[in-house]
Write a protein that holds these residues in place. Structure first.
Motif, PDB file in Angstrom:
ATOM      1  N   ALA A  45      81.893  26.290   9.182  1.00  9.25           N
ATOM      2  CA  ALA A  45      82.461  27.006  10.105  1.00  9.25           C
ATOM      3  C   ALA A  45      81.658  28.264  10.470  1.00  9.25           C
ATOM      4  N   MET A  46      81.288  29.087   9.438  1.00 12.57           N
ATOM      5  CA  MET A  46      80.690  30.422   9.730  1.00 12.57           C
ATOM      6  C   MET A  46      79.321  29.885  10.541  1.00 12.57           C
ATOM      7  N   ALA A  47      78.754  29.054  10.327  1.00 11.23           N
ATOM      8  CA  ALA A  47      77.252  28.465  10.625  1.00 11.23           C
ATOM      9  C   ALA A  47      77.548  27.989  12.031  1.00 11.23           C
ATOM     10  N   LYS A  48      78.586  27.242  12.450  1.00  8.56           N
ATOM     11  CA  LYS A  48      78.849  26.905  13.879  1.00  8.56           C
ATOM     12  C   LYS A  48      79.373  28.054  14.668  1.00  8.56           C
ATOM     13  N   SER A  49      80.038  29.196  14.235  1.00 11.98           N
ATOM     14  CA  SER A  49      80.479  30.224  14.948  1.00 11.98           C
ATOM     15  C   SER A  49      79.155  31.259  15.147  1.00 11.98           C
ATOM     16  N   ILE A  50      78.218  31.054  14.284  1.00  5.74           N
ATOM     17  CA  ILE A  50      76.883  31.958  14.551  1.00  5.74           C
ATOM     18  C   ILE A  50      75.987  31.092  15.352  1.00  5.74           C
ATOM     19  N   SER A  51      76.057  29.930  15.447  1.00  5.73           N
ATOM     20  CA  SER A  51      75.422  29.244  16.424  1.00  5.73           C
ATOM     21  C   SER A  51      76.133  29.170  17.679  1.00  5.73           C
ATOM     22  N   THR A  52      77.285  29.304  18.098  1.00 10.00           N
ATOM     23  CA  THR A  52      77.983  29.231  19.197  1.00 10.00           C
ATOM     24  C   THR A  52      77.759  30.799  19.765  1.00 10.00           C
ATOM     25  N   PHE A  53      77.855  31.741  19.120  1.00 11.48           N
ATOM     26  CA  PHE A  53      77.408  33.120  19.314  1.00 11.48           C
ATOM     27  C   PHE A  53      75.998  32.985  20.113  1.00 11.48           C
ATOM     28  N   TYR A  54      74.987  32.737  19.246  1.00 10.62           N
ATOM     29  CA  TYR A  54      73.620  32.751  19.866  1.00 10.62           C
ATOM     30  C   TYR A  54      73.336  31.931  21.033  1.00 10.62           C
ATOM     31  N   GLU A  55      74.335  30.819  21.312  1.00  6.45           N
ATOM     32  CA  GLU A  55      74.141  30.021  22.674  1.00  6.45           C
ATOM     33  C   GLU A  55      74.722  30.952  23.659  1.00  6.45           C
ATOM     34  N   GLN A  56      75.878  31.496  23.558  1.00  6.88           N
ATOM     35  CA  GLN A  56      76.355  32.142  24.403  1.00  6.88           C
ATOM     36  C   GLN A  56      75.916  33.423  24.832  1.00  6.88           C
ATOM     37  N   ASN A  57      75.056  33.967  23.809  1.00  7.43           N
ATOM     38  CA  ASN A  57      74.358  35.268  24.089  1.00  7.43           C
ATOM     39  C   ASN A  57      72.905  35.104  23.718  1.00  7.43           C
ATOM     40  N   PRO A  58      71.947  34.659  24.690  1.00  4.01           N
ATOM     41  CA  PRO A  58      70.738  34.458  24.421  1.00  4.01           C
ATOM     42  C   PRO A  58      70.056  35.586  24.456  1.00  4.01           C
ATOM     43  N   CYS A  59      69.182  35.945  23.701  1.00  2.55           N
ATOM     44  CA  CYS A  59      68.182  37.178  23.476  1.00  2.55           C
ATOM     45  C   CYS A  59      66.815  36.758  23.416  1.00  2.55           C
ATOM     46  N   ASN A  60      66.178  37.111  24.867  1.00  4.27           N
ATOM     47  CA  ASN A  60      64.874  36.504  24.987  1.00  4.27           C
ATOM     48  C   ASN A  60      63.920  37.475  24.426  1.00  4.27           C
ATOM     49  N   ASP A  61      64.200  38.916  24.136  1.00  9.70           N
ATOM     50  CA  ASP A  61      63.482  39.941  23.808  1.00  9.70           C
ATOM     51  C   ASP A  61      63.558  40.110  22.477  1.00  9.70           C
ATOM     52  N   SER A  62      62.829  39.468  21.347  1.00  6.83           N
ATOM     53  CA  SER A  62      62.878  39.643  20.104  1.00  6.83           C
ATOM     54  C   SER A  62      62.371  40.971  19.618  1.00  6.83           C
ATOM     55  N   SER A  63      61.782  41.968  20.351  1.00  7.12           N
ATOM     56  CA  SER A  63      61.490  43.245  19.909  1.00  7.12           C
ATOM     57  C   SER A  63      62.904  44.228  19.830  1.00  7.12           C
ATOM     58  N   THR A  64      63.902  43.774  20.387  1.00 11.74           N
ATOM     59  CA  THR A  64      65.370  44.407  20.033  1.00 11.74           C
ATOM     60  C   THR A  64      65.810  44.079  18.781  1.00 11.74           C
ATOM     61  N   SER A  65      65.708  43.201  18.344  1.00 15.16           N
ATOM     62  CA  SER A  65      66.376  42.755  17.091  1.00 15.16           C
ATOM     63  C   SER A  65      65.453  42.682  15.744  1.00 15.16           C
ATOM     64  N   LEU A  66      64.304  42.757  15.923  1.00 11.27           N
ATOM     65  CA  LEU A  66      63.193  42.576  15.002  1.00 11.27           C
ATOM     66  C   LEU A  66      62.374  43.981  14.875  1.00 11.27           C
ATOM     67  N   PRO A  67      62.768  44.802  13.978  1.00  9.42           N
ATOM     68  CA  PRO A  67      61.852  46.173  13.866  1.00  9.42           C
ATOM     69  C   PRO A  67      60.477  45.934  13.337  1.00  9.42           C
TER      70      PRO A  67
END
Length: 68
Positions: A45-67
């Motif tokens: 259930a936790m993995a599915k909720s994380i997957s759903t979150f990332y599908e609904q909130n795409p982040c194309n700019d990886s520099s904001t999440s990866l220092p």
């Protein structure tokens, strides 16, 4: 003939090893049959909720999440 001391020591060690094996097998069976299905459901259930979150909130700019 073995001394009484040696018999007591050997018996104590044997009882400790036997107790360890019984406790290990018992706790492993308890986990596998009663706790593991529940934990698998929670993790799925936790993995599915994380997957759903990332599908609904795409982040194309990886520099904001990866220092760097």
């Amino acid at each position: 003939m073995k001394s009484l001391y040696l018999r007591i020591v050997i018996t104590t060690i044997f009882v400790m090893i036997l107790s360890f094996l019984i406790a290990f097998i018992g706790s492993n069976l308890y986990y596998q049959h009663l706790l593991k299905p529940f934990n698998d459901q929670k993790i799925t259930a936790m993995a599915k909720s994380i997957s759903t979150f990332y599908e609904q909130n795409p982040c194309n700019d990886s520099s904001t999440s990866l220092p760097s």
